[in-house]
Design a protein around this motif. Structure first.
Motif, short mmCIF file in Angstrom:
data_model
loop_
_atom_site.label_atom_id
_atom_site.label_comp_id
_atom_site.label_asym_id
_atom_site.label_seq_id
_atom_site.Cartn_x
_atom_site.Cartn_y
_atom_site.Cartn_z
N VAL A 148 -42.26 80.27 -1.58
CA VAL A 148 -42.55 81.70 -1.49
C VAL A 148 -42.63 82.13 -0.02
O VAL A 148 -42.08 83.16 0.38
CB VAL A 148 -43.84 82.04 -2.25
N LEU A 149 -43.31 81.35 0.79
CA LEU A 149 -43.45 81.69 2.21
C LEU A 149 -42.11 81.64 2.94
O LEU A 149 -41.83 82.48 3.79
CB LEU A 149 -44.47 80.77 2.88
N ARG A 150 -41.26 80.69 2.59
CA ARG A 150 -39.93 80.63 3.22
C ARG A 150 -39.08 81.83 2.84
O ARG A 150 -38.39 82.40 3.67
CB ARG A 150 -39.24 79.33 2.85
N ASP A 151 -39.14 82.20 1.56
CA ASP A 151 -38.42 83.41 1.12
C ASP A 151 -38.93 84.63 1.89
O ASP A 151 -38.14 85.44 2.39
CB ASP A 151 -38.63 83.65 -0.38
N ASP A 155 -31.91 88.37 2.24
CA ASP A 155 -32.72 89.16 1.32
C ASP A 155 -32.74 88.49 -0.05
O ASP A 155 -31.90 88.76 -0.90
CB ASP A 155 -32.16 90.58 1.22
N HIS A 156 -33.71 87.64 -0.27
CA HIS A 156 -33.84 86.91 -1.53
C HIS A 156 -34.17 87.83 -2.70
O HIS A 156 -33.91 87.48 -3.85
CB HIS A 156 -34.92 85.83 -1.42
N ALA A 186 -29.59 79.82 -0.90
CA ALA A 186 -29.73 80.52 0.38
C ALA A 186 -30.89 79.97 1.22
O ALA A 186 -30.83 79.96 2.44
CB ALA A 186 -29.92 82.01 0.14
N LEU A 187 -31.92 79.51 0.55
CA LEU A 187 -33.08 78.99 1.29
C LEU A 187 -32.70 77.78 2.13
O LEU A 187 -33.26 77.56 3.20
CB LEU A 187 -34.20 78.63 0.31
N ALA A 188 -31.72 77.02 1.67
CA ALA A 188 -31.29 75.83 2.40
C ALA A 188 -30.04 76.08 3.24
O ALA A 188 -29.61 75.20 3.98
CB ALA A 188 -31.02 74.69 1.43
#
Length: 137
Positions: free
Chosen positions: A33-36, A46-47, A56-58
């Motif tokens: 959640v914090l990374r998003d 923009d998740h 996208a996170l990676a």
């Protein structure tokens, strides 16, 4: 990317809102959640509104490219621009092996020498401009 994040100073972003409103999460969920939220706040991705990249996170994004603004890149660039090999005789490997404070000292001395070297030329240019202005009047 100088100033990255300065525009956010004093504003409440996704991270702050999440900390205030999200119930207790396990460690892994909290990290995701914090990374998003970080990606959204800093305009990396923009998740919330773009689901086209599930990983996208990676993923690597241009905004996250720190190489061009990192210390090594800057040191090599300054080595070239200031012609350190010509002036000091250091190869790029030798220059990079020096402590950071020695880099700064060498670059400062080189810049000061360059400024002193341009003073006579600048004085000559001013003198020529004055002569041209005198002739026109």
């Amino acid at each position: 990317m100088p100033g990255f994040g300065l525009g956010r100073v004093g504003t409440k972003g996704q991270v702050e809102q999440l900390l205030e409103t999200t119930p207790k999460l396990d460690s892994i969920s909290a990290q995701l959640v914090l990374r998003d939220a970080y990606d959204i706040d800093y305009g990396i991705y923009d998740h919330l509104n773009d689901r086209s990249r599930p990983l996208a996170l990676a993923a690597r994004f241009d905004k996250e490219d720190y190489h061009e603004y990192g210390g090594l890149y800057r040191a090599i660039y300054q080595y070239n621009v200031n012609e350190i090999y010509k002036r000091w005789g250091y190869t790029v490997d030798q220059f990079l092996a020096l402590p950071r404070e020695i880099h700064r000292l060498i670059l400062r001395i080189t810049a000061e020498d360059a400024n002193r070297a341009t003073l006579p030329t600048e004085q000559q240019i001013r003198q020529l401009q004055q002569n041209q202005n005198t002739r026109k009047t």
